[in-house]
Write an enzyme that holds these catalytic residues in place. Structure first.
Site, PDB file in Angstrom:
ATOM      1  CG  PHE A  40      -5.280  -6.517  -8.419  1.00  0.00           C
ATOM      2  CD1 PHE A  40      -4.527  -7.672  -8.270  1.00  0.00           C
ATOM      3  CD2 PHE A  40      -4.612  -5.303  -8.479  1.00  0.00           C
ATOM      4  CE1 PHE A  40      -3.141  -7.614  -8.187  1.00  0.00           C
ATOM      5  CE2 PHE A  40      -3.228  -5.228  -8.391  1.00  0.00           C
ATOM      6  CZ  PHE A  40      -2.494  -6.390  -8.246  1.00  0.00           C
ATOM      7  CB  THR A  48       0.348  -3.561  -0.021  1.00  0.00           C
ATOM      8  OG1 THR A  48      -0.606  -3.180  -1.024  1.00  0.00           O
ATOM      9  CG2 THR A  48       0.293  -5.067   0.169  1.00  0.00           C
ATOM     10  N   GLY A 103      -5.570  -7.500  -3.772  1.00  0.00           N
ATOM     11  CA  GLY A 103      -5.046  -8.361  -4.839  1.00  0.00           C
ATOM     12  C   GLY A 103      -3.573  -8.662  -4.614  1.00  0.00           C
ATOM     13  CG  ASP A 148       5.202   1.779  -6.408  1.00  0.00           C
ATOM     14  OD1 ASP A 148       4.226   2.133  -5.714  1.00  0.00           O
ATOM     15  OD2 ASP A 148       5.472   2.305  -7.507  1.00  0.00           O
ATOM     16  CG  ASN A 177      -3.806  -3.920  -4.489  1.00  0.00           C
ATOM     17  OD1 ASN A 177      -4.354  -5.016  -4.575  1.00  0.00           O
ATOM     18  ND2 ASN A 177      -3.607  -3.129  -5.521  1.00  0.00           N
ATOM     19  CG  HIS A 230       4.307  -7.736 -12.455  1.00  0.00           C
ATOM     20  ND1 HIS A 230       3.209  -8.532 -12.663  1.00  0.00           N
ATOM     21  CD2 HIS A 230       3.834  -6.638 -11.790  1.00  0.00           C
ATOM     22  CE1 HIS A 230       2.129  -7.944 -12.175  1.00  0.00           C
ATOM     23  NE2 HIS A 230       2.486  -6.792 -11.641  1.00  0.00           N
ATOM     24  NE  ARG A 231       2.226  -7.580  -6.802  1.00  0.00           N
ATOM     25  CZ  ARG A 231       1.394  -7.285  -7.815  1.00  0.00           C
ATOM     26  NH1 ARG A 231       0.643  -8.212  -8.376  1.00  0.00           N
ATOM     27  NH2 ARG A 231       1.312  -6.056  -8.257  1.00  0.00           N
ATOM     28  CE1 TYR A 276      -4.638   0.627 -16.077  1.00  0.00           C
ATOM     29  CE2 TYR A 276      -3.398   0.160 -14.078  1.00  0.00           C
ATOM     30  CZ  TYR A 276      -3.985   1.061 -14.929  1.00  0.00           C
ATOM     31  OH  TYR A 276      -3.928   2.409 -14.651  1.00  0.00           O
ATOM     32  CG  ASP A 277      -4.532  -8.806 -13.175  1.00  0.00           C
ATOM     33  OD1 ASP A 277      -3.420  -8.453 -13.622  1.00  0.00           O
ATOM     34  OD2 ASP A 277      -4.687  -9.295 -12.045  1.00  0.00           O
TER      35      ASP A 277
END
Ligand code: IMP
Length: 199
Positions: free
Chosen positions: A155, A13, A17, A75, A15, A183-184, A157-158
């Site tokens: 990051f 990834t 964040g 994802d 990303n 969730h992660r 929608y946080d």
């Protein structure tokens, strides 16, 4: 029980964040990560699956085939009940920037007549593609869409994802605090169990 050998994965990834959260959640375990090579060096995977799990698998398989290194891909996205699960798998493509994505989301909720249910959830699907098999896990966290953005951490929608048990948006939490509930982090915990690196 910890495996004798240190595990070595490619973390697929870009990303920042996600990288920060994944590294933090897995630090202290017997896992070492390699980052993706420079952006232009490898062809991009096509994220055309209809589920988070499918997209995670597409990404992990893509980079594993290109590099030969066991690859962990993630994802994830936000599903808002009043919007029928939107933006869902399109969370990253919902608008060009994080700021515009949040503005669009708040506008869509405001344009629904009557008192709108603002319940939502984040979903994270992880796929570890490795020579001796594929591990797939997923997890979610439930919350609400705040009326306006709050907080400077995190990051995506946080700033509008309000988590009632802590009375904070995810952007009002440090990485460490978000990693206690997100969730992660929940999906990564399941992965650690599958890898038998749970302490
Ligand atoms: P992906 O990189 O295709 O998985 O896109 C995930 C998108 O979902 C990101 O660009 C964010 O907009 C959003 N997202 C996923 N997880 C989070 C999170 O933990 N916080 C905020 N936004 C998230």
């Amino acid at each position: 029980m910890r495996p004798l050998q240190r595990l070595h994965f490619l973390l697929a990834t870009k990303n920042r964040g996600k990288v920060r959260e994944i590294r933090s959640a897995l630090s202290g375990f017997n896992i070492e990560f390699e980052s993706l090579p420079r952006p232009d060096d490898l062809p991009q995977p096509r994220e055309e699956g209809s589920t988070f799990a499918e997209n995670a698998r597409l990404k992990a398989k893509h980079y594993y085939r290109l590099t030969g290194i066991a690859t962990l891909a993630e994802d994830s996205g936000l599903l808002v009940d009043a919007l029928g699960g939107e933006p869902g798998v399109r969370s990253a493509r919902f608008a060009p920037t994080d700021k515009e994505r949040i503005e669009k989301l708040l506008k869509m909720l405001d344009s629904i007549p009557g008192e709108v249910q603002r319940s939502a959830r984040f979903v994270s699907a992880l796929c570890l593609f490795q020579p001796d098999g594929v591990i797939e896990v997923s997890a979610e966290v439930h919350g609400q869409i705040a009326r306006k953005p709050r907080g400077g951490h995190g990051f995506g929608y946080d700033p509008v994802f309000y988590y009632p048990p802590r009375r904070k948006t995810f952007a009002e939490m440090s990485t460490r605090e978000k990693n206690q509930v997100s969730h992660r982090a929940r999906a990564l915990k399941k992965l650690r169990r599958c890898l038998k690196v749970e302490s």
